[in-house]
Structures are given as C-alpha cells and as structure tokens.
Design a protein around this motif. Structure first.
Motif, PDB file in Angstrom:
ATOM      1  N   UNK A  81      17.265   0.039  -3.671  1.00 30.45           N
ATOM      2  CA  UNK A  81      15.732   0.443  -4.028  1.00 30.45           C
ATOM      3  C   UNK A  81      15.023   0.912  -2.962  1.00 30.45           C
ATOM      4  N   UNK A  82      15.597   1.145  -1.768  1.00 27.60           N
ATOM      5  CA  UNK A  82      14.756   1.355  -0.542  1.00 27.60           C
ATOM      6  C   UNK A  82      15.471   1.914   0.700  1.00 27.60           C
ATOM      7  N   UNK A 126       7.306  -2.497  -3.767  1.00 32.61           N
ATOM      8  CA  UNK A 126       7.359  -4.040  -4.103  1.00 32.61           C
ATOM      9  C   UNK A 126       6.577  -4.105  -5.356  1.00 32.61           C
ATOM     10  N   UNK A 127       7.395  -4.944  -6.187  1.00 35.47           N
ATOM     11  CA  UNK A 127       6.791  -5.474  -7.459  1.00 35.47           C
ATOM     12  C   UNK A 127       6.452  -6.917  -6.914  1.00 35.47           C
ATOM     13  N   UNK A 128       4.984  -7.274  -7.374  1.00 36.12           N
ATOM     14  CA  UNK A 128       4.641  -8.602  -6.854  1.00 36.12           C
ATOM     15  C   UNK A 128       4.682  -9.443  -8.239  1.00 36.12           C
ATOM     16  N   UNK A 145      11.897  -5.697  -4.452  1.00 39.56           N
ATOM     17  CA  UNK A 145      12.209  -4.716  -3.801  1.00 39.56           C
ATOM     18  C   UNK A 145      11.897  -3.587  -5.044  1.00 39.56           C
ATOM     19  N   UNK A 146      11.238  -2.572  -5.225  1.00 39.95           N
ATOM     20  CA  UNK A 146      11.235  -1.617  -6.278  1.00 39.95           C
ATOM     21  C   UNK A 146      10.861  -2.404  -7.743  1.00 39.95           C
ATOM     22  N   UNK A 152       2.088  -3.279  -8.240  1.00 38.92           N
ATOM     23  CA  UNK A 152       3.125  -2.608  -7.463  1.00 38.92           C
ATOM     24  C   UNK A 152       2.346  -1.800  -6.374  1.00 38.92           C
ATOM     25  N   UNK A 153       2.898  -2.543  -4.967  1.00 36.97           N
ATOM     26  CA  UNK A 153       2.287  -2.339  -3.732  1.00 36.97           C
ATOM     27  C   UNK A 153       3.405  -1.636  -3.010  1.00 36.97           C
TER      28      UNK A 153
END
Length: 359
Positions: free
Chosen positions: A256-257, A294-296, A312-313, A335-336
């Motif tokens: 995912x990154x 990043x999904x919080x 992540x993702x 989402x950040x």
C-alpha cells in the motif's frame, strides 16, 4: 571505586537449562551500566553471579584485575539494593543503616558519622528514629540505598529497585539514584526491565534477550543505531513500526505504499536489490503530510504530541503508529498522509541491521 570485568560468563543450572550465554562486559571505574531486557532474559541472573549469590558456571569475573569468580559474596566488597528493600522491621532506620557496620564491629563513632553522612545525602536525617513501616515506599528504598552507602563498597548492585513504586515515586527515586551516582562517582550495575530507567540512568546499556547480549552501547547508540530488530523494538516508546518491503527501482515497495530513498540509502541497500527486507520507522520519525496514505483508528492527545494509530492505506495494510508534534484531533476513519523522516533497514532472515560497510 572499581573496574569490573565479566569474561565469557555462562550460567547453566543443574537441569542443563542455560540462562546466560557468553556474557562479556568491561565496566569502567565510576560507570553506571544498566542491564535491560524482558523478564527471563538473564539480566538478574547475571547480577546475582556478580554479587556471588549465584555460582558462575563458566568464565571469569575480575574486580580491579583480581579474579573473584569463586570468592564468597561477603568477600567481594559489593553492596546490593534489592527490589523488596530487605529492611529489618523491628529496627529503626538508623539501626538498619548501621547494621552491616555493627556486624563488622566498627567503632561506634565511625558508624555514627557514616550513617549521618548517608542520611544527609538521601534526605533521611529526620527519619532516623522511625521504623520502616512508618515510611513511604520511596523512603524505604532510600534507606536500602543508605545501607549500601555506609559500607563504601567498590561496586553498587541494583536489582529492579524501583519496580515496587508507583509511577510518580519511580520518577523521583530514579532522579535520586542519578544524583547519587554523580555525587559518589560510584561503579554501579543496575538491572531493570524498564527502558525509561535504562535510557535516563545509564552511561551504557546492555540489552539482553534469552540469555544473550544483543547490544552494548550508550543510550543514544541503542536508540539511534540498534543492532537488530529486537533492540529496535525493545528500546523506544511507543515501539518502532516494522514493514516488510522490497527494494526495487531505487525505492522501497511495501503493502500500500512506496518510500523514496536518498542516494546514501540506496548505496546501503545495494546488496538487497529485488530482495525482501524489513523497514523500521520510529513513531516520532513519522510526520503528517507526504505520499503514504494512512487510515486513522485512534487518536491519543499527550499535550505537546499526539499518538495516532491506524493502518497504511486501509485495514488490509500494515498497522502503524505515528507520534505527531502538537495537538491533533483525528477521528477514527479519517484518512491522512504521512512521510518517514528516518528509516532503519533490517535483514529479513538474520534480523540484523543493514548498515553501510566500513571502508
């Protein structure tokens, strides 16, 4: 004070279970060494071998160049401070501190001077006529330290001395031990499972796992350049994030990154092209803003910093914790984007750090 040398020390019990493997360490005069690691790693066993409370199965223990491997505990000129204080409840604080000197039949006037001097150092002058039960946990631990100080030993040994105290008292007593070390310039060996104690007290740290020494170095060396994944994960709070990645086309590709690399980092990983490695990133080395999504899932405000947890993702990605500067108000589901300010690389098979080879 004294120099202490542990040379190829093993501890093997009668049932053939080995608790300590090939332990090597030279403690300089006046140095404060902290042995740190999880429960059962062999740190307290090592300390007890130094104290003479456990036999050394193999190897040598030298004090100022003299072999004391087989010397009884009473002849080693060391003083030990235990986790449970080990005070005599029926004696006053004065009598507890004077006890070891009384057993040696020292001159009462000398004993009185030494006890008063130690009490002055530890702030116990007004407590000398009390019994241990009348004191707080922190005060009782100071009495235990005072009992060691009056002996003027060559080496002080501490076995998890703060573990019975609450968080506030731990912090205060930790500072007292640090000040005591600076004032006495004493050689000290200190055992703890608490990395905060290790990082704040030690001149050097010995990090142990499963009876083996994983790394010896200054607190900064263990934090900044850990030898392997174990040290990287144990030192630092919150612990380091780890991601499986592949080094391809000059970037690190994870689930995912992708992470861009500097020329120096590419050089370090030159032998790992198309190979899977482990990327380590400390939460405090993650910044908000960048190309990594990043999904919080949780947001913990700590005042000057905020701990943000998530993936992540998306939820199928790697778990990640970021320690962001300032006060953030992210909510679960936000989402950040984030970026990695500093990265550590580890060999997937050996778990050892990947570093630039010495020229």
């Amino acid at each position: 004070m004294a120099e202490l040398s542990l040379q190829h020390i093993d501890k093997i019990y009668d049932n053939n279970v080995q608790a300590v493997f090939d332990f090597n360490l030279h403690v300089n005069d006046g140095e404060l060494i902290v042995l740190v690691g999880p429960s059962g790693c062999g740190k307290s066993t090592t300390l007890r071998m130094v104290a003479g409370l456990e036999d050394i199965s193999r190897g040598k223990l030298l004090l100022d160049g003299k072999d004391i491997t087989a010397a009884p505990a009473k002849d080693r000129d060391m003083a030990m401070v235990f986790q449970n204080y080990a005070l005599y409840g029926h004696m006053t604080i004065y009598e507890n501190m004077a006890f070891s000197l009384t057993l040696r039949n020292e001159n009462p006037n000398v004993i009185h001077k030494k006890v008063l001097a130690a009490a002055e150092i530890l702030g116990l002058t007004t407590q000398l006529n009390k019994k241990p039960a009348q004191l707080s946990g922190g005060q009782r631990q100071r009495v235990a330290m005072g009992r060691s100080i009056v002996r003027n030993p060559k080496v002080f040994l501490f076995d998890e001395p703060l573990s019975n105290l609450d968080a506030k008292l731990r912090g205060a007593t930790r500072r007292e031990i640090l000040l005591l070390h600076k004032r006495l310039q004493a050689t000290m060996l200190y055992v703890t499972h608490d990395q905060t104690e290790a990082l704040t007290l030690a001149d050097r740290i010995v990090c142990m796992s499963m009876g083996h020494v994983q790394q010896v170095g200054t607190p900064l060396e263990l934090y900044d350049t850990p030898n392997n994944i174990f040290v990287a994960s144990f030192i630092g709070l919150p612990p380091m994030n780890f991601f499986d990645v592949v080094f391809e086309d000059g970037v690190l590709k994870g689930k995912g990154f992708e992470a861009e690399l500097t020329d120096e980092q590419k050089d370090i990983l030159s032998n790992y092209v198309h190979k899977q490695i482990v990327l380590g990133v400390r939460p405090e080395d993650i910044a908000e803003g960048g190309s990594t999504p990043m999904l919080v899932t949780a947001n913990e405000n700590l005042g000057m910093n905020t701990l943000v947890h998530g993936y992540i993702g998306d939820r199928d990605g790697n778990r990640v914790s970021a320690k962001l500067r300032g006060w953030a108000n992210h909510k679960s589901g936000d989402k950040i984007t984030i970026s990695f300010n500093k990265m550590h690389f580890f060999d997937k098979e050996t778990t050892n750090a990947i570093r630039k080879e010495a020229q």
